[in-house]
Design a protein around this motif. Sequence first.
Motif, PDB file in Angstrom:
ATOM      1  N   ARG A 176       1.196  -1.409   0.317  1.00 24.00           N
ATOM      2  CA  ARG A 176      -0.268   0.054  -0.148  1.00 24.00           C
ATOM      3  C   ARG A 176       0.817   1.366  -0.014  1.00 24.00           C
ATOM      4  N   LYS A 177       0.487   2.364  -1.097  1.00 25.06           N
ATOM      5  CA  LYS A 177       1.768   3.326  -0.970  1.00 25.06           C
ATOM      6  C   LYS A 177       0.348   4.152  -0.024  1.00 25.06           C
ATOM      7  N   ARG A 178       1.983   4.604   0.789  1.00 28.22           N
ATOM      8  CA  ARG A 178       1.786   5.580   1.530  1.00 28.22           C
ATOM      9  C   ARG A 178       1.905   7.331   1.817  1.00 28.22           C
ATOM     10  N   ASN A 179       0.834   8.030   1.161  1.00 24.98           N
ATOM     11  CA  ASN A 179       1.497   9.779   1.195  1.00 24.98           C
ATOM     12  C   ASN A 179       0.960  10.289   2.168  1.00 24.98           C
ATOM     13  N   ARG A 180       2.568  10.847   2.249  1.00 19.37           N
ATOM     14  CA  ARG A 180       3.203  11.678   3.569  1.00 19.37           C
ATOM     15  C   ARG A 180       2.315  12.964   3.481  1.00 19.37           C
ATOM     16  N   PRO A 181       1.862  13.530   4.369  1.00 19.31           N
ATOM     17  CA  PRO A 181       1.607  14.334   4.196  1.00 19.31           C
ATOM     18  C   PRO A 181       2.826  15.843   4.489  1.00 19.31           C
ATOM     19  N   THR A 182       2.785  16.905   3.741  1.00 17.92           N
ATOM     20  CA  THR A 182       3.501  18.275   2.948  1.00 17.92           C
ATOM     21  C   THR A 182       3.139  18.978   4.222  1.00 17.92           C
ATOM     22  N   THR A 183       3.839  20.681   3.752  1.00 15.83           N
ATOM     23  CA  THR A 183       3.729  21.836   4.622  1.00 15.83           C
ATOM     24  C   THR A 183       3.619  22.776   2.990  1.00 15.83           C
ATOM     25  N   GLY A 184       4.257  22.305   1.966  1.00 19.02           N
ATOM     26  CA  GLY A 184       4.179  22.868   1.014  1.00 19.02           C
ATOM     27  C   GLY A 184       5.456  23.743   1.034  1.00 19.02           C
ATOM     28  N   ARG A 185       6.552  23.408   1.678  1.00 16.77           N
ATOM     29  CA  ARG A 185       7.935  24.151   1.816  1.00 16.77           C
ATOM     30  C   ARG A 185       8.628  22.871   1.013  1.00 16.77           C
ATOM     31  N   THR A 186      10.070  23.701   0.741  1.00 17.30           N
ATOM     32  CA  THR A 186      10.591  23.530  -0.088  1.00 17.30           C
ATOM     33  C   THR A 186      12.273  23.908   1.054  1.00 17.30           C
ATOM     34  N   ARG A 187      13.106  22.438   0.914  1.00 20.68           N
ATOM     35  CA  ARG A 187      14.180  22.436   1.776  1.00 20.68           C
ATOM     36  C   ARG A 187      14.923  23.580   1.100  1.00 20.68           C
ATOM     37  N   GLY A 188      16.291  23.956   1.612  1.00 22.05           N
ATOM     38  CA  GLY A 188      17.598  24.270   1.327  1.00 22.05           C
ATOM     39  C   GLY A 188      18.264  25.002   1.986  1.00 22.05           C
ATOM     40  N   ASN A 189      19.285  25.646   2.068  1.00 24.04           N
ATOM     41  CA  ASN A 189      20.241  25.730   2.984  1.00 24.04           C
ATOM     42  C   ASN A 189      20.736  27.379   2.975  1.00 24.04           C
ATOM     43  N   CYS A 190      21.007  27.864   4.005  1.00 25.09           N
ATOM     44  CA  CYS A 190      20.799  29.297   4.237  1.00 25.09           C
ATOM     45  C   CYS A 190      22.158  29.864   3.970  1.00 25.09           C
ATOM     46  N   PRO A 191      22.518  30.844   2.762  1.00 21.17           N
ATOM     47  CA  PRO A 191      22.910  31.328   1.878  1.00 21.17           C
ATOM     48  C   PRO A 191      24.223  32.028   3.284  1.00 21.17           C
ATOM     49  N   ASP A 192      23.437  32.311   4.190  1.00 21.13           N
ATOM     50  CA  ASP A 192      24.695  32.821   5.377  1.00 21.13           C
ATOM     51  C   ASP A 192      25.193  31.811   6.174  1.00 21.13           C
ATOM     52  N   CYS A 193      24.047  30.945   6.551  1.00 22.33           N
ATOM     53  CA  CYS A 193      25.567  30.381   7.482  1.00 22.33           C
ATOM     54  C   CYS A 193      25.086  28.888   7.628  1.00 22.33           C
ATOM     55  N   GLY A 194      24.755  28.515   5.660  1.00 20.53           N
ATOM     56  CA  GLY A 194      24.537  26.603   5.790  1.00 20.53           C
ATOM     57  C   GLY A 194      23.552  25.539   6.380  1.00 20.53           C
ATOM     58  N   LYS A 195      22.675  26.703   7.114  1.00 20.41           N
ATOM     59  CA  LYS A 195      22.023  25.528   8.102  1.00 20.41           C
ATOM     60  C   LYS A 195      20.619  25.530   7.546  1.00 20.41           C
ATOM     61  N   VAL A 196      20.240  24.088   7.363  1.00 20.66           N
ATOM     62  CA  VAL A 196      19.090  23.523   6.538  1.00 20.66           C
ATOM     63  C   VAL A 196      17.842  24.633   6.258  1.00 20.66           C
ATOM     64  N   THR A 197      16.514  25.373   6.188  1.00 23.67           N
ATOM     65  CA  THR A 197      15.779  26.349   6.155  1.00 23.67           C
ATOM     66  C   THR A 197      14.875  25.833   5.074  1.00 23.67           C
ATOM     67  N   TRP A 198      13.676  26.082   4.993  1.00 24.53           N
ATOM     68  CA  TRP A 198      12.353  26.075   4.210  1.00 24.53           C
ATOM     69  C   TRP A 198      11.441  26.530   4.100  1.00 24.53           C
ATOM     70  N   GLY A 199      11.204  27.130   3.131  1.00 24.96           N
ATOM     71  CA  GLY A 199      10.184  27.457   2.472  1.00 24.96           C
ATOM     72  C   GLY A 199       9.395  27.815   1.671  1.00 24.96           C
ATOM     73  N   PHE A 200       8.316  28.587   1.372  1.00 23.53           N
ATOM     74  CA  PHE A 200       6.984  27.993   0.095  1.00 23.53           C
ATOM     75  C   PHE A 200       7.577  28.074  -1.220  1.00 23.53           C
ATOM     76  N   ASN A 201       8.642  29.153  -1.740  1.00 21.17           N
ATOM     77  CA  ASN A 201       8.906  29.397  -3.077  1.00 21.17           C
ATOM     78  C   ASN A 201      10.641  28.680  -3.232  1.00 21.17           C
ATOM     79  N   PRO A 202      10.211  27.333  -3.627  1.00 18.42           N
ATOM     80  CA  PRO A 202      11.656  26.826  -4.670  1.00 18.42           C
ATOM     81  C   PRO A 202      12.551  27.278  -5.260  1.00 18.42           C
ATOM     82  N   TYR A 203      12.444  28.672  -5.442  1.00 22.21           N
ATOM     83  CA  TYR A 203      13.799  28.780  -6.524  1.00 22.21           C
ATOM     84  C   TYR A 203      14.487  29.592  -5.844  1.00 22.21           C
TER      85      TYR A 203
END
Length: 236
Positions: A176-203
């Motif tokens: 059975r395929k399970r659909n994982r809930p999503t917030t709609g945000r895309t994972r990225g990295n902060c360009p200043d410190c490198g920590k993981v960040t999440w935002g709605f704009n994937p670009y």
Amino acid sequence: MSQLFYLRDSRSNVGDTCMFWAKNGLGYTSDLNKAHVYTKEEAQRYFDSRETDIPYSKDQIDQLATVRVDHQYLPTTSLPFIEHDTDCVIHIVGDYNGNDIYWLTDAYHSVEYSDALVLPQAEALKKAVHLAKYNVETVIYPKSVIDHIARRTFQVSNVNKRKMVTGAGIKNNHPRKRNRPTTGRTRGNCPDCGKVTWGFNPYELYTCAEAKNERLGLGYQLFDNCEDVKQARSAA
């Protein structure tokens, strides 16, 4: 009930008509008379190999089959009528359900050939002339000709997997395929410190401050930099 099955290709339909594996593996067909018939063991094996090839109980499909006519098999030239009282059917031109055409009925028209109005040639011609006054284009065919090309079909609206598949003894061995809930945000990295960040704009690359402000739904810059965000986390 017999343990025989048709194998439906569930990836696509023609109009609202289901497609099945044809006899001897010769592609797909919407004509049940040309569909391959499988034993329960064969059907289960094919279903296990590919989950889109779904076995349906032949008996149950046959009970709900409808008779339709594919426009690809209509005569390309007008046919002479043998007698004036030859039984005729009237095709309403312009409407299609997939490849299937519509017929004049008591209630105007239907894609089901079994509902078609059957008239002697003379009456059929009168009907055609009357409909032409309302800009309805028609073609008259001898019923015997159309009977020869009409075929049994099965529609998507009649699909009942619980009864026709599992209720007929077919097991679904696919995980059975399970659909994982999503917030709609895309994972990225902060360009200043490198920590993981999440935002709605994937670009965009979100800084820690931009991601924090967006997550809080703020329309202004409460946090200006990574240090502000770090201090807020420590205070929490």
